[in-house]
Design a protein around this motif. Sequence first.
Motif, PDB file in Angstrom:
ATOM      1  N   ALA A 154     -13.241  -1.352  31.484  1.00  0.00           N
ATOM      2  CA  ALA A 154     -13.122  -2.520  30.791  1.00  0.00           C
ATOM      3  C   ALA A 154     -11.533  -2.993  30.941  1.00  0.00           C
ATOM      4  O   ALA A 154     -11.177  -4.034  31.304  1.00  0.00           O
ATOM      5  CB  ALA A 154     -13.381  -2.491  29.193  1.00  0.00           C
ATOM      6  N   LEU A 155     -10.591  -1.924  30.590  1.00  0.00           N
ATOM      7  CA  LEU A 155      -9.321  -2.208  30.913  1.00  0.00           C
ATOM      8  C   LEU A 155      -8.844  -2.579  32.116  1.00  0.00           C
ATOM      9  O   LEU A 155      -8.049  -3.604  32.289  1.00  0.00           O
ATOM     10  CB  LEU A 155      -8.208  -1.009  30.178  1.00  0.00           C
ATOM     11  CG  LEU A 155      -8.470  -0.723  28.686  1.00  0.00           C
ATOM     12  CD1 LEU A 155      -7.719   0.355  28.242  1.00  0.00           C
ATOM     13  CD2 LEU A 155      -8.049  -2.112  27.829  1.00  0.00           C
ATOM     14  N   MET A 156      -9.467  -1.739  33.214  1.00  0.00           N
ATOM     15  CA  MET A 156      -8.875  -2.047  34.654  1.00  0.00           C
ATOM     16  C   MET A 156      -9.529  -3.320  35.035  1.00  0.00           C
ATOM     17  O   MET A 156      -8.793  -3.930  35.850  1.00  0.00           O
ATOM     18  CB  MET A 156      -9.632  -0.826  35.392  1.00  0.00           C
ATOM     19  CG  MET A 156      -9.365  -0.734  36.928  1.00  0.00           C
ATOM     20  SD  MET A 156      -9.966   0.600  37.836  1.00  0.00           S
ATOM     21  CE  MET A 156     -11.795   0.072  37.546  1.00  0.00           C
ATOM     22  N   GLU A 157     -10.589  -3.524  34.711  1.00  0.00           N
ATOM     23  CA  GLU A 157     -10.999  -4.982  35.206  1.00  0.00           C
ATOM     24  C   GLU A 157     -10.773  -6.266  34.508  1.00  0.00           C
ATOM     25  O   GLU A 157     -10.570  -7.159  35.171  1.00  0.00           O
ATOM     26  CB  GLU A 157     -12.962  -4.999  35.021  1.00  0.00           C
ATOM     27  CG  GLU A 157     -13.641  -3.844  35.791  1.00  0.00           C
ATOM     28  CD  GLU A 157     -15.186  -4.027  35.602  1.00  0.00           C
ATOM     29  OE1 GLU A 157     -15.791  -3.459  36.454  1.00  0.00           O
ATOM     30  OE2 GLU A 157     -15.307  -4.396  34.760  1.00  0.00           O
ATOM     31  N   SER A 158     -10.123  -5.979  33.262  1.00  0.00           N
ATOM     32  CA  SER A 158      -9.702  -7.132  32.654  1.00  0.00           C
ATOM     33  C   SER A 158      -8.284  -7.494  32.819  1.00  0.00           C
ATOM     34  O   SER A 158      -7.987  -8.658  32.400  1.00  0.00           O
ATOM     35  CB  SER A 158     -10.063  -7.091  31.139  1.00  0.00           C
ATOM     36  OG  SER A 158      -9.332  -6.064  30.592  1.00  0.00           O
ATOM     37  N   GLY A 159      -7.710  -6.601  33.212  1.00  0.00           N
ATOM     38  CA  GLY A 159      -6.084  -6.956  33.294  1.00  0.00           C
ATOM     39  C   GLY A 159      -5.492  -6.885  31.737  1.00  0.00           C
ATOM     40  O   GLY A 159      -4.368  -7.804  31.578  1.00  0.00           O
ATOM     41  N   ALA A 160      -5.961  -6.416  30.869  1.00  0.00           N
ATOM     42  CA  ALA A 160      -5.564  -6.379  29.478  1.00  0.00           C
ATOM     43  C   ALA A 160      -4.125  -6.151  29.292  1.00  0.00           C
ATOM     44  O   ALA A 160      -3.760  -5.259  30.024  1.00  0.00           O
ATOM     45  CB  ALA A 160      -6.462  -5.604  28.507  1.00  0.00           C
TER      46      ALA A 160
END
Length: 267
Positions: free
Chosen positions: A65-71
Motif C-alpha cells: 500500500a505504501l509503495m503503490e500510493s506514494g504516501a
Amino acid sequence: MENNPIKVAVSGAGGRMGKEVVKMVLADPELQLVAAIDAREAQDAGILAGAEPCGVAVQTDLELALMESGAQVLVDFTTPQAVMNNITTAIRAGVRPVVGTTGFAPEDIEALDKLCRDKGIGGIIAPNFSIGAILMMKFAAMASKYMPDVEIIEYHGDQKLDAPSGTAVKTAELISEVRKEHKQGNPNEHETIEGSRGGYYNGFRIHSVRLPGVFAQQEVIFGGHGQTLKIRHDSYERAGYMPGVNVAVKKVLDLTGIVYGFEHFID
C-alpha cells in the motif's frame, strides 16, 4: 508547507481511532488520503469510517500500500503487537510515521529514531494527542517541583491492551525529569494483597483501572501537609484527539528523527 496536499496513509483504518483519522484526513483539503490499511476489511475507506465513499480501498498489505500510493505520512493507530513492524516498514519505505499506538519501550523509540535518521526523515510518537491531556501532563510536571509526593490513577475501558497507559507513563517520565527520586509512603508498609499499591515508578505509584463503560481519564494526585492537589483530564470521544493528529501530520514533514510526545508542539 507546499501547496500540494500531504499524502496520508492510515494503518488500522478499520479500528475506532483509525476511522476517526480517516474522517479527519478526508475533511481537510490540505491532506489527501491515499491508502488505508487494515487486516479485517476490504472496502472503501470512507464508507468504512462512516463517511462518503472516497475511492480508496482498504488494503491488508502495508508495504504494498505504501509503495503503490506514494504516501508521505503514515498515521498508525493499531496494537502494541503490530506497531513496531508497521513503523519499521514505513520508515524503510521513506514514509514518515505519526504514531498514536502505545506500548513502546525506550529501546524501541531509540531504534526507530536511528532508522529515521539513517533515512533522513522524521517521525512522531505520542501517547496522547489530546491538547487537554498534554496540558494535564505539563501542569503535573510543574506541580511536582513543589509537591513531590504524587500518585497517578488512569482509567480506561476493559479492552485496553497495555497497562499502565502510555499517557500515564509519559506523565511519570515528565514528573521524574523535575522531581528527585524518593520512595513515598511508610517504609514498613506491607501489601496484604499483591499489587494493592499499584505499579512502582521512580518512588511513586501508578494505578490502572480497567472497566466497561469507561473511555479515558487520568488523575494526578499530589499530597502535602494539610492539603492535596488533583489535576484531572477526561476524554469523552475519539474525535477529541484529531486536532492534535492533524497538527502532527503537518509538522512531521519538517522533522528529522523521532520526536516522542506531542507536548513538544505546544508552547
